[in-house]
Enzyme design. Sequence first.
Site: not given
Length: 185
Positions: A115-116
């Site tokens: 994620i991210c």
Amino acid sequence: MSIFGSDSLKGKTIAIVATDGFEQSELEKPKKFLEGEGAETHVISLKSGSIKGWDEKDWGDKVSVDKVIGDAKVADYDALVLPGGQMNPDILRTEPAVISFIGEFVRSGKPVAAICHGPWLLIEADTVRGKKLTSWPSLKTDIKNAGGHWVDETVVVDGNIITSRNPQDIPNFNEKIKEALVGKQ
């Protein structure tokens, strides 16, 4: 069955690879969710003891490390979670043992969720070529340059790779991790 979740992931063990500067919510919320679904989680890092999170604009809380990367074996885990934050993956992508572990995990076919800024680690492990991914917007060019196809979507699943953009996407990210694991009974 727990009052906070279910036992749908009972018997599953999840590796979470992170170091100082991980985005607090991107480690803690998936960890709590997966444990609430019955999974066991292990925070794996470069050093023993604890690592410190980054909570939006300042240092956050410490999280205990369960294992150092040199002692972690892909065979011991059912899935891998790679939290973001800018510092965390930027430090980890310079560590050969981390990149080797991630590359082996992707090649194993087991779920790998990033994620991210976490997809930086997938790029460094040379595992995004031909894959559709999402991430924090600043990684768009990095993903394209590594042969991946970047899209702006809440969560993307391509084979065994699950990616999400930011902390607001965590509920959908968590559900896709669970789906990938439930399908691997």
